[in-house]
Write a protein that holds these residues in place. Structure first.
Motif, PDB file in Angstrom:
ATOM      1  N   ALA A 261       0.784  -1.199  -0.075  1.00 24.42           N
ATOM      2  CA  ALA A 261      -0.062   0.018   0.011  1.00 24.42           C
ATOM      3  C   ALA A 261       0.804   1.132  -0.065  1.00 24.42           C
ATOM      4  N   TYR A 262       1.949   1.266   0.825  1.00 25.07           N
ATOM      5  CA  TYR A 262       2.933   2.284   0.929  1.00 25.07           C
ATOM      6  C   TYR A 262       3.367   2.841  -0.699  1.00 25.07           C
ATOM      7  N   VAL A 263       3.983   1.651  -1.210  1.00 22.68           N
ATOM      8  CA  VAL A 263       4.401   1.722  -2.639  1.00 22.68           C
ATOM      9  C   VAL A 263       3.462   2.432  -3.602  1.00 22.68           C
ATOM     10  N   LYS A 264       2.391   1.786  -3.392  1.00 20.86           N
ATOM     11  CA  LYS A 264       1.052   2.139  -4.512  1.00 20.86           C
ATOM     12  C   LYS A 264       0.802   3.788  -4.313  1.00 20.86           C
ATOM     13  N   SER A 265       0.822   4.188  -2.863  1.00 20.18           N
ATOM     14  CA  SER A 265       0.462   5.551  -2.530  1.00 20.18           C
ATOM     15  C   SER A 265       1.562   6.354  -2.977  1.00 20.18           C
ATOM     16  N   ASP A 266       2.719   6.023  -3.062  1.00 18.32           N
ATOM     17  CA  ASP A 266       3.886   6.966  -3.159  1.00 18.32           C
ATOM     18  C   ASP A 266       3.887   7.008  -4.541  1.00 18.32           C
ATOM     19  N   THR A 267       3.733   5.947  -5.472  1.00 19.94           N
ATOM     20  CA  THR A 267       3.569   5.939  -6.766  1.00 19.94           C
ATOM     21  C   THR A 267       2.522   6.831  -7.524  1.00 19.94           C
ATOM     22  N   LEU A 268       1.329   6.795  -6.779  1.00 17.02           N
ATOM     23  CA  LEU A 268       0.111   7.786  -7.257  1.00 17.02           C
ATOM     24  C   LEU A 268       0.647   9.214  -6.662  1.00 17.02           C
ATOM     25  N   LEU A 269       1.120   9.451  -5.778  1.00 19.18           N
ATOM     26  CA  LEU A 269       1.584  10.748  -5.233  1.00 19.18           C
ATOM     27  C   LEU A 269       2.427  11.293  -6.469  1.00 19.18           C
ATOM     28  N   ARG A 270       3.568  10.679  -6.964  1.00 17.91           N
ATOM     29  CA  ARG A 270       4.562  10.926  -7.814  1.00 17.91           C
ATOM     30  C   ARG A 270       3.952  11.280  -9.319  1.00 17.91           C
ATOM     31  N   ILE A 271       2.890  10.773  -9.520  1.00 20.32           N
ATOM     32  CA  ILE A 271       2.123  10.979 -10.938  1.00 20.32           C
ATOM     33  C   ILE A 271       1.537  12.395 -11.005  1.00 20.32           C
ATOM     34  N   ASN A 272       1.747  13.060  -9.809  1.00 17.70           N
ATOM     35  CA  ASN A 272       1.425  14.602  -9.531  1.00 17.70           C
ATOM     36  C   ASN A 272      -0.263  14.591 -10.150  1.00 17.70           C
ATOM     37  N   THR A 273      -1.133  13.735  -9.492  1.00 16.67           N
ATOM     38  CA  THR A 273      -2.523  13.982  -9.881  1.00 16.67           C
ATOM     39  C   THR A 273      -2.969  15.036  -9.135  1.00 16.67           C
ATOM     40  N   LYS A 274      -4.252  15.576  -9.089  1.00 16.86           N
ATOM     41  CA  LYS A 274      -4.915  16.752  -8.559  1.00 16.86           C
ATOM     42  C   LYS A 274      -5.507  16.267  -7.096  1.00 16.86           C
ATOM     43  N   TYR A 275      -5.246  14.941  -6.670  1.00 15.26           N
ATOM     44  CA  TYR A 275      -5.449  14.294  -5.482  1.00 15.26           C
ATOM     45  C   TYR A 275      -4.083  14.036  -4.526  1.00 15.26           C
ATOM     46  N   ASN A 276      -3.127  14.817  -4.799  1.00 14.08           N
ATOM     47  CA  ASN A 276      -1.770  14.481  -4.051  1.00 14.08           C
ATOM     48  C   ASN A 276      -1.874  14.526  -2.575  1.00 14.08           C
ATOM     49  N   ASN A 277      -2.744  15.732  -2.100  1.00 18.63           N
ATOM     50  CA  ASN A 277      -2.967  15.665  -0.768  1.00 18.63           C
ATOM     51  C   ASN A 277      -3.676  14.518  -0.084  1.00 18.63           C
ATOM     52  N   ILE A 278      -4.443  13.657  -0.835  1.00 16.01           N
ATOM     53  CA  ILE A 278      -4.865  12.365  -0.222  1.00 16.01           C
ATOM     54  C   ILE A 278      -3.970  11.455  -0.065  1.00 16.01           C
ATOM     55  N   PHE A 279      -2.859  11.204  -1.085  1.00 16.97           N
ATOM     56  CA  PHE A 279      -1.768  10.297  -1.002  1.00 16.97           C
ATOM     57  C   PHE A 279      -0.694  10.890  -0.179  1.00 16.97           C
ATOM     58  N   GLU A 280      -0.411  11.960   0.261  1.00 15.63           N
ATOM     59  CA  GLU A 280       0.516  12.415   0.956  1.00 15.63           C
ATOM     60  C   GLU A 280       0.124  12.233   2.382  1.00 15.63           C
ATOM     61  N   GLU A 281      -1.385  12.477   2.755  1.00 15.48           N
ATOM     62  CA  GLU A 281      -1.955  12.064   4.152  1.00 15.48           C
ATOM     63  C   GLU A 281      -1.802  10.370   4.215  1.00 15.48           C
ATOM     64  N   ASN A 282      -2.141   9.804   3.135  1.00 16.21           N
ATOM     65  CA  ASN A 282      -2.048   8.312   3.235  1.00 16.21           C
ATOM     66  C   ASN A 282      -0.838   7.846   3.612  1.00 16.21           C
ATOM     67  N   LEU A 283       0.143   8.402   2.973  1.00 13.40           N
ATOM     68  CA  LEU A 283       1.479   7.588   3.324  1.00 13.40           C
ATOM     69  C   LEU A 283       1.797   7.836   4.683  1.00 13.40           C
ATOM     70  N   ILE A 284       1.463   8.836   5.425  1.00 13.66           N
ATOM     71  CA  ILE A 284       1.747   9.078   6.885  1.00 13.66           C
ATOM     72  C   ILE A 284       0.868   8.123   7.534  1.00 13.66           C
ATOM     73  N   GLN A 285      -0.333   7.777   7.264  1.00 15.16           N
ATOM     74  CA  GLN A 285      -1.182   7.006   7.909  1.00 15.16           C
ATOM     75  C   GLN A 285      -0.533   5.474   7.869  1.00 15.16           C
ATOM     76  N   ILE A 286      -0.222   5.163   6.613  1.00 18.23           N
ATOM     77  CA  ILE A 286       0.409   3.656   6.460  1.00 18.23           C
ATOM     78  C   ILE A 286       1.668   3.575   7.374  1.00 18.23           C
ATOM     79  N   GLU A 287       2.535   4.484   7.237  1.00 19.44           N
ATOM     80  CA  GLU A 287       3.669   4.320   7.827  1.00 19.44           C
ATOM     81  C   GLU A 287       3.554   4.233   9.469  1.00 19.44           C
ATOM     82  N   SER A 288       2.558   5.126   9.878  1.00 21.47           N
ATOM     83  CA  SER A 288       2.063   4.852  11.458  1.00 21.47           C
ATOM     84  C   SER A 288       1.299   3.499  11.725  1.00 21.47           C
TER      85      SER A 288
END
Length: 321
Positions: A261-288
Motif C-alpha cells: 500500500a505504501y509503494v502504491k500510494s507513493d507511486t500515485l503521489l509521484r504521478i502528480n494528480t490533483k489528489y496529491n493531498n490524499i496520498f501524502e496524508e495516506n503515506l503518513i497513515q500507512i507508516e504509522s
C-alpha cells in the motif's frame, strides 16, 4: 434516470453472448450500451455487430485503432456514455436479472452515493456456480462482528473490495475520476473506489448482483476463497486493521499489505494528480499503522517477531521503501 453500460471487449467471443444477453434481459431496460473493442482478432466484433443490427439505436460500438489496454479503454468507454448512471461491464461475466433495477433504487434513495459495487457469485467456464467466500464478503463480516471500518482505509491499506464488473457510477463524477492513473497492477475500479470512498460516496452492496467468471484468461482474479470457518476468520483478521492480537500468519500478511500500500500510494503521489493531498496524508497513515502493527506483532509473538525481522532485513521483505 437514463442508464448507460460501458463495456470493454478484447477477444471475448467465448463468453460475451452470455454477458450481453444478461444485460438485455434486465427487469429495467438499459438505455444505451457503449462498447469499446480493443483490437479483437477473434469473432468478438462480428458478435457485437449482430447484436447492434438486432437492437437499433441501443448499441454504439467503437473499435480502437490501437490497443489501449483495459484501464484506458474503460476510461474511453465511460466518457462516451451519456446516461445519468453508468454501469461498467466486463465481457465475461453475467448480471443478475434485477441488478439495474436495484442499483437505480439505491441511487435514488441515497443521493450522496456516487459509486456502487456489489457482492457476487463465483462461476466457472461452464457458468456453474461454486460456493465460495469472496473478498467482497469482508465488510459484512466486519459489520457482523461490530468492527468499525471505512471503505477508503480498507481499500488503501488492505485490498480493493470494489470490482469493476459490479460497479456503477453517477455521470456527474466522471470529471473527478478521469484521467485514470497508469500504475502497474492498479486498475480503474480501485481508482474509482478510492476517490469516491474518500468523500464517503461509495457503497458496497452485500447482495449478489452478478456472476463473476473465473477462467484461465481473465485479467484479474484471486477474489474467491474456500468457504470454511478458518478462511472467514482469516479474512476478518486481515481486514480488521485495528485488531490488537492476530495470528503469526495474519501479522505477516498485514505488514506485507501495508508495504504494498505504501509503494502504491507513493507511486500515485509521484504521478502528480490533483489528489496529491490524499496520498501524502495516506503515506503518513500507512507508516504509522505499519510500525504500530510491528509493535503488536512483537508484543504477542516476540520470538517469531525477532526471527522474521532478521529474515526480512536480509531478504529486504516487508520493509517500507
Amino acid at each position: 434516470m437514463k442508464t448507460s453500460v460501458a463495456m470493454c471487449t478484447y477477444n471475448g467471443e467465448k463468453f460475451i453472448k452470455e454477458q450481453i444477453d444478461s444485460i438485455l434481459k434486465q427487469s429495467v431496460s438499459i438505455d444505451e450500451i457503449i462498447v469499446c473493442d480493443d483490437g479483437s482478432s477473434d469473432k468478438t466484433l462480428n458478435i457485437l455487430n449482430e447484436y447492434s443490427e438486432k437492437h437499433i439505436n441501443l448499441f454504439k460500438i467503437y473499435s480502437n485503432e490501437k490497443n489501449l489496454r483495459s484501464l484506458k479503454n474503460f476510461e474511453k468507454a465511460i466518457q462516451l456514455c451519456s446516461g445519468d448512471i453508468v454501469f461498467l461491464a466486463d465481457q465475461d461475466d453475467i448480471w443478475v436479472e434485477n441488478k439495474v433495477e436495484k442499483y437505480i433504487e439505491f441511487f435514488k434513495k441515497n443521493s450522496t452515493i456516487n459509486a456502487i459495487a456489489s457482492n457476487g457469485y463465483c462461476i466457472d467456464e461452464q457458468s456453474k456456480i461454486h460456493e465460495k467466500y469472496a473478498v467482497w464478503d469482508a465488510p459484512q463480516f466486519l459489520r457482523d462482528q461490530n468492527i468499525p471500518f471505512d471503505y477508503f482505509t480498507l481499500i488503501c491499506h488492505v485490498s480493493n473490495v470494489a470490482t469493476g464488473a459490479s460497479m456503477a457510477i453517477r455521470k456527474e463524477i466522471i470529471p473527478n475520476i478521469v484521467p485514470f492513473p497508469v500504475v502497474k497492477d492498479f486498475h480503474h475500479d480501485e481508482w474509482i473506489a478510492l476517490i469516491t470512498s474518500k468523500t464517503n460516496s461509495f457503497e458496497l452492496l452485500n447482495e449478489k448482483y452478478f456472476y463473476y467468471r473465473t477462467h484461465k484468461n481473465q485479467q484479474v482474479g484471486g477474489v474467491f476463497f474456500n468457504k470454511n470457518n478458518d478462511v472467514k476468520k482469516g479474512l476478518i483478521e486481515i481486514f480488521n486493521i485495528s485488531q490488537e492480537k492476530a495470528t503469526f500468519i495474519s501479522f505477516k500478511r498485514k505488514l506485507k499489505k501495508l508495504c504494498f500500500a505504501y509503494v502504491k500510494s507513493d507511486t500515485l503521489l509521484r504521478i502528480n494528480t490533483k489528489y496529491n493531498n490524499i496520498f501524502e496524508e495516506n503515506l503518513i497513515q500507512i507508516e504509522s499503522l505499519f510500525y504500530e502493527t510491528k509493535k503488536k506483532f512483537k508484543r504477542y509473538n516476540p520470538i517469531l517477531f525477532q526471527l522474521i525481522s532478521l529474515s526480512d532485513k536480509i531478504l529486504n521483505k516487508r520493509q517500507l521503501k
